[in-house]
Design an enzyme around this catalytic site. Structure first.
Site, mmCIF file in Angstrom:
data_model
loop_
_atom_site.group_PDB
_atom_site.id
_atom_site.type_symbol
_atom_site.label_atom_id
_atom_site.label_comp_id
_atom_site.label_asym_id
_atom_site.label_seq_id
_atom_site.Cartn_x
_atom_site.Cartn_y
_atom_site.Cartn_z
ATOM 1 N N HIS A 198 38.020 42.623 35.505
ATOM 2 C CA HIS A 198 37.950 42.931 36.938
ATOM 3 C C HIS A 198 38.100 44.430 37.167
ATOM 4 O O HIS A 198 38.208 45.223 36.222
ATOM 5 C CB HIS A 198 39.012 42.133 37.711
ATOM 6 N N CYS A 243 44.819 40.594 32.007
ATOM 7 C CA CYS A 243 43.382 40.790 32.182
ATOM 8 C C CYS A 243 42.932 42.115 31.556
ATOM 9 O O CYS A 243 43.743 42.891 31.049
ATOM 10 C CB CYS A 243 43.027 40.788 33.667
#
Length: 242
Positions: A199, A209
């Protein structure tokens, strides 16, 4: 489902988001020289590698045979949140570097045994099959789910995180490929974490992430092709080479 059920701070549903650089030398091209205009002998042209640089045999064996796109994430070291993301594509029998960007991973680094809440990114080879985000589809070849409410960051998050999920690509760690990125299913169980996404970057480490600049997300969404079976090979450099 609100974004609070997705990456990192996503409460019980997810526990994910929150230097040495990869070196691939380009071949030297002989240049014309001398009054006669004849080309001077130059260094030998190095062939492109038969596999992605910096990836050892153990992980390389996990890359599907039909894969022609590899997103490699080279972590600076096991306990660092800093990394470099590089897109490679297979052309003929050789892998060529396409683009690279600075990136961040888990704020506590990397792990080969990820668990929910450890604030580390999982080391491994993972397919990339689904995308989505708050913003409209920029032209993704991956299935794309646009949903302002589902991918909205919680109101209590710091302002630096408000655009984290404008675009996301689900990394297929402990999830069902073929479902939207925020699907809560955890095949390995809740304790193994989930919601590991690629992201937008917010300037520092995540809860698991991988994050990159917005321009990188737009490029990858438009470039990654399901027919090329794209995968992400990610980890700190030592574990990647092992």
């Amino acid at each position: 489902m609100a974004a609070g059920a997705a990456c990192g701070f996503f409460l019980t549903a997810l526990a994910a988001c929150g230097g040495e650089r990869a070196e691939v030398r380009h071949a030297d091209v002989p240049r014309p020289g001398g009054p006669s205009g004849t080309a001077r002998p130059g260094p030998s042209v190095r062939p492109a590698p038969a596999r992605v640089p910096g990836i050892g045999e153990r992980l390389w064996q996990q890359v599907p045979v039909g894969t022609r796109q590899v997103v490699a994430v080279y972590g600076e070291h096991e306990d660092s949140p800093d990394s470099t993301l590089v897109l490679y594509e297979k052309r003929g029998s050789a892998w060529q570097l396409v683009r690279s960007w600075p990136a961040h991973n888990g704020k506590r680094g990397w792990t080969t045994n990820h668990s929910e809440g450890d604030e580390r990114s999982p080391v491994g080879v993972f397919t990339l099959s689904d995308a989505g985000g708050i913003l409209d589809d920029p032209g993704s070849m991956l299935p794309y789910t646009q949903d302002e409410e589902a991918f909205q960051t919680p109101y209590y998050w710091d302002e630096a995180h408000w655009h984290d999920f404008d675009y996301v690509i689900a990394i297929d760690y402990n999830r069902l490929p073929g479902t939207r990125p925020d699907d809560p299913t955890r095949p390995l169980g809740q304790k193994k974490g989930g919601g590991i996404w690629l992201h937008l970057d917010h300037g520092d480490g995540t809860l698991g992430c991988v994050s990159v600049p917005e321009s990188a997300m737009e490029y990858l969404l438009r470039r990654l092709d399901p027919e090329d079976t794209p995968v992400m090979v990610m980890g700190d450099r030592a574990n990647l080479r092992a």
